[in-house]
Every structure is written in structure tokens, then in C-alpha cells.
Design an enzyme around this catalytic site. Structure first.
Site, PDB file in Angstrom:
ATOM      1  N   ASN A 127      15.629   6.844 -49.069  1.00 43.51           N
ATOM      2  CA  ASN A 127      15.000   5.920 -50.016  1.00 43.51           C
ATOM      3  C   ASN A 127      13.522   5.659 -49.711  1.00 43.51           C
ATOM      4  OD1 ASN A 127      15.378   4.278 -47.812  1.00 43.51           O
ATOM      5  ND2 ASN A 127      16.425   2.632 -48.910  1.00 43.51           N
ATOM      6  N   GLU A 161      10.017  -6.128 -35.459  1.00 45.68           N
ATOM      7  CA  GLU A 161       9.858  -4.703 -35.801  1.00 45.68           C
ATOM      8  C   GLU A 161       8.447  -4.205 -35.484  1.00 45.68           C
ATOM      9  OE1 GLU A 161      13.255  -4.795 -39.337  1.00 45.68           O
ATOM     10  OE2 GLU A 161      11.171  -4.392 -39.877  1.00 45.68           O
ATOM     11  N   HIS A 199      10.916   1.749 -45.733  1.00 50.94           N
ATOM     12  CA  HIS A 199      11.574   0.564 -45.173  1.00 50.94           C
ATOM     13  C   HIS A 199      10.569  -0.563 -45.163  1.00 50.94           C
ATOM     14  CE1 HIS A 199      13.575  -2.181 -42.362  1.00 50.94           C
ATOM     15  NE2 HIS A 199      12.378  -2.329 -41.826  1.00 50.94           N
ATOM     16  N   LYS A 215       9.501   7.017 -44.784  1.00 54.05           N
ATOM     17  CA  LYS A 215      10.627   7.738 -44.180  1.00 54.05           C
ATOM     18  C   LYS A 215      10.505   9.262 -44.330  1.00 54.05           C
ATOM     19  CE  LYS A 215      13.900   3.904 -44.796  1.00 54.05           C
ATOM     20  NZ  LYS A 215      15.301   3.549 -45.155  1.00 54.05           N
ATOM     21  N   TYR A 229      17.698   0.144 -35.822  1.00 56.44           N
ATOM     22  CA  TYR A 229      18.782  -0.137 -36.768  1.00 56.44           C
ATOM     23  C   TYR A 229      20.011  -0.727 -36.091  1.00 56.44           C
ATOM     24  CZ  TYR A 229      16.300   2.109 -40.628  1.00 56.44           C
ATOM     25  OH  TYR A 229      15.401   2.409 -41.623  1.00 56.44           O
TER      26      TYR A 229
END
Ligand code: CMP
Length: 139
Positions: free
Chosen positions: A113, A127, A116, A10, A50
Site C-alpha cells: 500500500n 517511530e 506508512h 514502501k 511492526y
């Protein structure tokens, strides 16, 4: 069983030059990076990705964050890759993440964070298909 899972490094991690450090942890865990690309996600890509979180209060913030700087999208392959990568990532909230995990080592907060990973084999397939053609994955 050999599986594939989908991973994203990320913006908080790419902006701190942690791609290599995170890839080293992935590889040390026995997962092979069989496809990888650095991209700037579009708003549409992040919203679609998302979509399951659309009704959550953090959805707007999440889409904004994921489009704020480059990400590295990856396909990881190995034995039980989905569960294995979730172990390597650690808990979503770094405050709850175990020692030795990517999020314990690098994540800043529940939003920022660092990584993913797919939560099931079914979602991994969906995905992966959002970001990679089968021919781009070399196992
Ligand atoms: P990820 O595995 O990418 O899937 C959904 C993401 O939503 C999750 O990681 C977190 O980064 C993010 N998220 C979950 N809870 C919150 C929260 N309370 N505030 C901001 N982001 C969150």
C-alpha cells in the site's frame, strides 16, 4: 500545532520509481520533508517496527515485504502532521481510499500500500527515534 510524523515509502513504490511522485503529493499537502533516507530495512528493524502486529496472520508477510527492496524513511513536519498525513495517504486498503490520496493513486493492495504514516503523535516520536537521530532532522 506544528508536529512531526514518521513516513515510509514502501518497497512497492520505490520499485516503481514513485518516490518523487509521492513526495510531490506530500509537499502539495503542506507537509515539509525535514529528514529522508533510503535504506534496505533489516529483518530485525522490520520486526521491531511492526511489533504491535506480531500476532496478526499477516505479520510474516509484512516483514518479508518491507525487507524485499529499499524503502525511504522520512520525517514530515507541518500543522497537525499526524492527522494531515493520514488524510493524504488515504485508507489502508486502497479499495477504500478516497480520490486524490496517495493510496488511491498508487497502492496495489492492502499489503503493498505504498506508504506508512504514524497513527498518533506518541507513536510518531517512537517511530522517528527508531530511524533518525535528532541531529539528522532539519526543520
Ligand atoms: P502500515 O500503516 O504500514 O501498518 C501495518 C501494515 O500492515 C499496514 O500498513 C498494511 O500494509 C499491513 N496490513 C494490514 N492488513 C493487512 C493484510 N490483511 N494483509 C497484509 N498486510 C496487511
Amino acid at each position: 500545532m506544528t508536529e512531526r510524523t514518521f513516513s515510509i515509502i514502501k518497497p512497492d513504490a520505490t520499485q516503481r520509481n514513485l518516490t518523487g511522485a509521492i513526495n510531490a503529493m506530500i509537499e502539495a499537502a503542506g507537509l515539509r520533508i525535514v529528514a529522508q533516507r533510503r535504506i534496505l530495512m533489516t529483518k530485525e528493524q522490520a520486526e521491531d517496527f511492526y511489533d504491535v502486529h506480531r500476532e496478526r496472520p499477516f505479520y510474516g508477510e509484512l516483514v518479508e515485504f518491507m525487507t524485499s527492496a529499499p524503502v525511504v524513511v522520512q520525517v514530515l513536519e507541518g500543522p497537525n502532521a499526524v492527522v494531515r498525513y493520514r488524510e493524504v495517504m488515504g485508507a489502508t486498503n486502497p479499495a477504500d481510499a478516497a480520490e486524490g490520496t496517495i493510496r488511491k493513486a498508487h497502492a496495489l493492495s492492502v499489503g503493498e500500500n505504498s506508504v506508512h504514516g504514524s497513527d498518533s503523535l506518541e507513536n510518531a516520536k517512537i517511530e522517528i527515534a527508531q530511524f533518525f537521530d535528532e541531529g539528522d532532522i532539519v526543520g
